[in-house]
Scaffold this motif. Sequence first.
Motif, PDB file in Angstrom:
ATOM      1  N   ASN A  16     -13.573   0.919  -8.723  1.00 50.26           N
ATOM      2  CA  ASN A  16     -13.002   0.847  -7.379  1.00 50.26           C
ATOM      3  C   ASN A  16     -13.421   2.016  -6.501  1.00 50.26           C
ATOM      4  OD1 ASN A  16     -11.631  -1.559  -7.892  1.00 50.26           O
ATOM      5  ND2 ASN A  16      -9.917  -0.468  -8.805  1.00 50.26           N
ATOM      6  N   ASP A  17     -13.707   3.160  -7.115  1.00 49.22           N
ATOM      7  CA  ASP A  17     -14.154   4.346  -6.374  1.00 49.22           C
ATOM      8  C   ASP A  17     -15.024   5.175  -7.308  1.00 49.22           C
ATOM      9  OD1 ASP A  17     -14.570   6.672  -4.954  1.00 49.22           O
ATOM     10  OD2 ASP A  17     -12.447   7.194  -4.762  1.00 49.22           O
ATOM     11  N   SER A  18     -16.320   5.039  -7.161  1.00 51.24           N
ATOM     12  CA  SER A  18     -17.254   5.686  -8.084  1.00 51.24           C
ATOM     13  C   SER A  18     -17.214   7.211  -7.994  1.00 51.24           C
ATOM     14  CB  SER A  18     -18.676   5.194  -7.836  1.00 51.24           C
ATOM     15  OG  SER A  18     -19.076   5.525  -6.528  1.00 51.24           O
ATOM     16  N   LEU A  19     -16.583   7.750  -6.957  1.00 46.78           N
ATOM     17  CA  LEU A  19     -16.481   9.204  -6.813  1.00 46.78           C
ATOM     18  C   LEU A  19     -15.096   9.735  -7.177  1.00 46.78           C
ATOM     19  CD1 LEU A  19     -18.517   9.744  -3.537  1.00 46.78           C
ATOM     20  CD2 LEU A  19     -19.247  10.118  -5.890  1.00 46.78           C
ATOM     21  N   CYS A  20     -14.319   8.958  -7.903  1.00 47.30           N
ATOM     22  CA  CYS A  20     -12.981   9.388  -8.340  1.00 47.30           C
ATOM     23  C   CYS A  20     -13.177  10.382  -9.485  1.00 47.30           C
ATOM     24  CB  CYS A  20     -12.124   8.201  -8.762  1.00 47.30           C
ATOM     25  SG  CYS A  20     -10.440   8.675  -9.218  1.00 47.30           S
ATOM     26  N   THR A  21     -13.238  11.657  -9.135  1.00 45.38           N
ATOM     27  CA  THR A  21     -13.563  12.687 -10.123  1.00 45.38           C
ATOM     28  C   THR A  21     -12.499  12.813 -11.211  1.00 45.38           C
ATOM     29  OG1 THR A  21     -12.633  14.386  -8.668  1.00 45.38           O
ATOM     30  CG2 THR A  21     -15.021  14.026  -8.561  1.00 45.38           C
ATOM     31  N   GLU A  22     -11.238  12.564 -10.865  1.00 47.60           N
ATOM     32  CA  GLU A  22     -10.183  12.644 -11.878  1.00 47.60           C
ATOM     33  C   GLU A  22     -10.392  11.580 -12.958  1.00 47.60           C
ATOM     34  OE1 GLU A  22      -9.552  12.283  -8.600  1.00 47.60           O
ATOM     35  OE2 GLU A  22      -8.668  14.187  -8.013  1.00 47.60           O
ATOM     36  N   TYR A  59      -6.336  -2.025  -6.699  1.00 45.76           N
ATOM     37  CA  TYR A  59      -7.582  -1.357  -6.313  1.00 45.76           C
ATOM     38  C   TYR A  59      -7.376   0.118  -5.991  1.00 45.76           C
ATOM     39  CZ  TYR A  59      -9.106  -6.148  -6.191  1.00 45.76           C
ATOM     40  OH  TYR A  59      -9.373  -7.443  -6.549  1.00 45.76           O
ATOM     41  N   ASN A  60      -6.216   0.660  -6.297  1.00 42.52           N
ATOM     42  CA  ASN A  60      -5.898   2.060  -6.037  1.00 42.52           C
ATOM     43  C   ASN A  60      -6.389   2.904  -7.220  1.00 42.52           C
ATOM     44  OD1 ASN A  60      -4.668   4.570  -5.825  1.00 42.52           O
ATOM     45  ND2 ASN A  60      -2.708   3.775  -5.136  1.00 42.52           N
ATOM     46  N   PRO A  61      -7.490   3.661  -7.038  1.00 43.59           N
ATOM     47  CA  PRO A  61      -8.040   4.416  -8.171  1.00 43.59           C
ATOM     48  C   PRO A  61      -7.079   5.488  -8.701  1.00 43.59           C
ATOM     49  CG  PRO A  61      -9.228   4.925  -6.153  1.00 43.59           C
ATOM     50  CD  PRO A  61      -8.291   3.826  -5.826  1.00 43.59           C
ATOM     51  N   ALA A  62      -6.286   6.085  -7.827  1.00 46.69           N
ATOM     52  CA  ALA A  62      -5.332   7.097  -8.295  1.00 46.69           C
ATOM     53  C   ALA A  62      -4.257   6.460  -9.166  1.00 46.69           C
ATOM     54  CB  ALA A  62      -4.705   7.819  -7.101  1.00 46.69           C
ATOM     55  N   ALA A  63      -3.810   5.266  -8.789  1.00 46.36           N
ATOM     56  CA  ALA A  63      -2.807   4.552  -9.592  1.00 46.36           C
ATOM     57  C   ALA A  63      -3.381   4.196 -10.958  1.00 46.36           C
ATOM     58  CB  ALA A  63      -2.340   3.294  -8.862  1.00 46.36           C
ATOM     59  N   LEU A  64      -4.620   3.725 -10.978  1.00 43.37           N
ATOM     60  CA  LEU A  64      -5.264   3.369 -12.241  1.00 43.37           C
ATOM     61  C   LEU A  64      -5.479   4.608 -13.118  1.00 43.37           C
ATOM     62  CD1 LEU A  64      -7.743   0.820 -10.708  1.00 43.37           C
ATOM     63  CD2 LEU A  64      -5.974   0.262 -12.400  1.00 43.37           C
ATOM     64  N   ARG A  84       0.836  -1.215   0.000  1.00 45.24           N
ATOM     65  CA  ARG A  84       0.000   0.000   0.000  1.00 45.24           C
ATOM     66  C   ARG A  84       0.864   1.255   0.000  1.00 45.24           C
ATOM     67  NH1 ARG A  84      -5.583   0.547   1.656  1.00 45.24           N
ATOM     68  NH2 ARG A  84      -6.500  -1.364   0.927  1.00 45.24           N
ATOM     69  N   VAL A  85       1.897   1.261   0.814  1.00 39.79           N
ATOM     70  CA  VAL A  85       2.802   2.408   0.859  1.00 39.79           C
ATOM     71  C   VAL A  85       3.539   2.522  -0.470  1.00 39.79           C
ATOM     72  CG1 VAL A  85       4.837   3.381   2.004  1.00 39.79           C
ATOM     73  CG2 VAL A  85       3.039   2.312   3.368  1.00 39.79           C
ATOM     74  N   LYS A  86       3.973   1.383  -0.997  1.00 36.89           N
ATOM     75  CA  LYS A  86       4.667   1.360  -2.290  1.00 36.89           C
ATOM     76  C   LYS A  86       3.753   1.903  -3.384  1.00 36.89           C
ATOM     77  CE  LYS A  86       6.985  -2.330  -3.417  1.00 36.89           C
ATOM     78  NZ  LYS A  86       7.316  -3.680  -3.909  1.00 36.89           N
ATOM     79  N   SER A  87       2.503   1.481  -3.366  1.00 38.02           N
ATOM     80  CA  SER A  87       1.561   1.932  -4.375  1.00 38.02           C
ATOM     81  C   SER A  87       1.336   3.441  -4.278  1.00 38.02           C
ATOM     82  CB  SER A  87       0.227   1.200  -4.227  1.00 38.02           C
ATOM     83  OG  SER A  87      -0.688   1.668  -5.193  1.00 38.02           O
ATOM     84  N   ALA A  88       1.177   3.949  -3.059  1.00 38.44           N
ATOM     85  CA  ALA A  88       0.971   5.390  -2.874  1.00 38.44           C
ATOM     86  C   ALA A  88       2.189   6.178  -3.340  1.00 38.44           C
ATOM     87  CB  ALA A  88       0.659   5.693  -1.414  1.00 38.44           C
ATOM     88  N   ALA A  89       3.384   5.715  -2.958  1.00 39.10           N
ATOM     89  CA  ALA A  89       4.609   6.404  -3.369  1.00 39.10           C
ATOM     90  C   ALA A  89       4.767   6.350  -4.889  1.00 39.10           C
ATOM     91  CB  ALA A  89       5.821   5.780  -2.681  1.00 39.10           C
ATOM     92  N   ALA A  90       4.550   5.183  -5.472  1.00 36.48           N
ATOM     93  CA  ALA A  90       4.692   5.037  -6.920  1.00 36.48           C
ATOM     94  C   ALA A  90       3.651   5.877  -7.663  1.00 36.48           C
ATOM     95  CB  ALA A  90       4.580   3.571  -7.319  1.00 36.48           C
ATOM     96  N   THR A  91       2.442   5.975  -7.100  1.00 33.12           N
ATOM     97  CA  THR A  91       1.393   6.806  -7.697  1.00 33.12           C
ATOM     98  C   THR A  91       1.846   8.261  -7.736  1.00 33.12           C
ATOM     99  OG1 THR A  91      -0.356   5.328  -6.951  1.00 33.12           O
ATOM    100  CG2 THR A  91      -1.001   7.584  -7.452  1.00 33.12           C
ATOM    101  N   ASN A  92       2.367   8.740  -6.620  1.00 31.46           N
ATOM    102  CA  ASN A  92       2.829  10.128  -6.562  1.00 31.46           C
ATOM    103  C   ASN A  92       4.030  10.362  -7.474  1.00 31.46           C
ATOM    104  OD1 ASN A  92       0.856  11.075  -4.771  1.00 31.46           O
ATOM    105  ND2 ASN A  92       1.980  10.263  -3.022  1.00 31.46           N
ATOM    106  N   LEU A  93       4.950   9.409  -7.501  1.00 32.80           N
ATOM    107  CA  LEU A  93       6.102   9.534  -8.401  1.00 32.80           C
ATOM    108  C   LEU A  93       5.652   9.561  -9.864  1.00 32.80           C
ATOM    109  CD1 LEU A  93       8.598   7.177  -6.582  1.00 32.80           C
ATOM    110  CD2 LEU A  93       9.017   9.581  -7.133  1.00 32.80           C
ATOM    111  N   SER A  94       4.720   8.698 -10.195  1.00 30.54           N
ATOM    112  CA  SER A  94       4.200   8.666 -11.555  1.00 30.54           C
ATOM    113  C   SER A  94       3.600  10.020 -11.925  1.00 30.54           C
ATOM    114  CB  SER A  94       3.143   7.567 -11.693  1.00 30.54           C
ATOM    115  OG  SER A  94       2.528   7.630 -12.955  1.00 30.54           O
ATOM    116  N   PHE A  95       2.828  10.581 -11.005  1.00 31.03           N
ATOM    117  CA  PHE A  95       2.184  11.867 -11.261  1.00 31.03           C
ATOM    118  C   PHE A  95       3.226  12.969 -11.442  1.00 31.03           C
ATOM    119  CE2 PHE A  95      -0.083  15.740  -9.792  1.00 31.03           C
ATOM    120  CZ  PHE A  95      -1.020  15.793 -10.812  1.00 31.03           C
ATOM    121  N   LEU A  96       4.243  12.979 -10.581  1.00 35.14           N
ATOM    122  CA  LEU A  96       5.288  14.000 -10.699  1.00 35.14           C
ATOM    123  C   LEU A  96       6.038  13.888 -12.031  1.00 35.14           C
ATOM    124  CD1 LEU A  96       6.721  14.017  -7.065  1.00 35.14           C
ATOM    125  CD2 LEU A  96       5.411  15.832  -8.187  1.00 35.14           C
ATOM    126  N   TYR A  97       6.368  12.664 -12.418  1.00 37.07           N
ATOM    127  CA  TYR A  97       7.041  12.483 -13.701  1.00 37.07           C
ATOM    128  C   TYR A  97       6.119  12.856 -14.868  1.00 37.07           C
ATOM    129  CZ  TYR A  97      11.215  10.359 -11.698  1.00 37.07           C
ATOM    130  OH  TYR A  97      12.384  10.146 -11.021  1.00 37.07           O
TER     131      TYR A  97
END
Length: 178
Positions: free
Chosen positions: A80-86, A49-54, A14-27
């Motif tokens: 995974n999250d019907s309210l994921c506005t992005e 199941y991480n909507p931000a990663a997807l 979970r921590v790896k996914s969150a960090a990788a999600t943020n790194l992906s976004f920054l790149y």
Amino acid sequence: ALETLKMFEKKDSRVKSAAATNLSFLYYLGNELEQATNYADLAVNSDRYNPAALTNKGNTVFANGDCEKAAEFYKEALRNDSLCTEALYNLGLAYKKLNRIDEALDCFLKLHAILPNSAQVLYQLASIYQIMEDPNQAIEWLLQLISVVPTDPHVLSKLGNLYDIEGDKSQAFHYYCE
């Protein structure tokens, strides 16, 4: 920020996914698509199941020109999250790019219900109605938009243009002057 996030890569999934999600976004923001894609893959593989990663994965695929596949990632994020506005916004953009206008309209109308004062959503709705050749609806959405961003010259010009096309020269002149 990048170095700090890279330290979290070695933690649990979970921590790896969150960090990788943020790194992906920054790149992605830095227009380094290869790195953004690598970290998006890592984020999705760490937590499917991480909507931000997807959503990030969808963004990298979209940036590489595969709108159909990007739409699949956005839909999975929404499952995974019907309210994921992005994800919903980006799905609307993907559908618009694929010329699936009715589906794009549906996405942006749903978003409008969630974010009624979002300038980006109001603009997309006006744009879609313009594509659908419904200038009256486009004008209605642009009028709502200028209540949110009253001094945006692009929006005022677009309103002037639509009124001009509709033959209302006085309204066209008013918005062009604004």
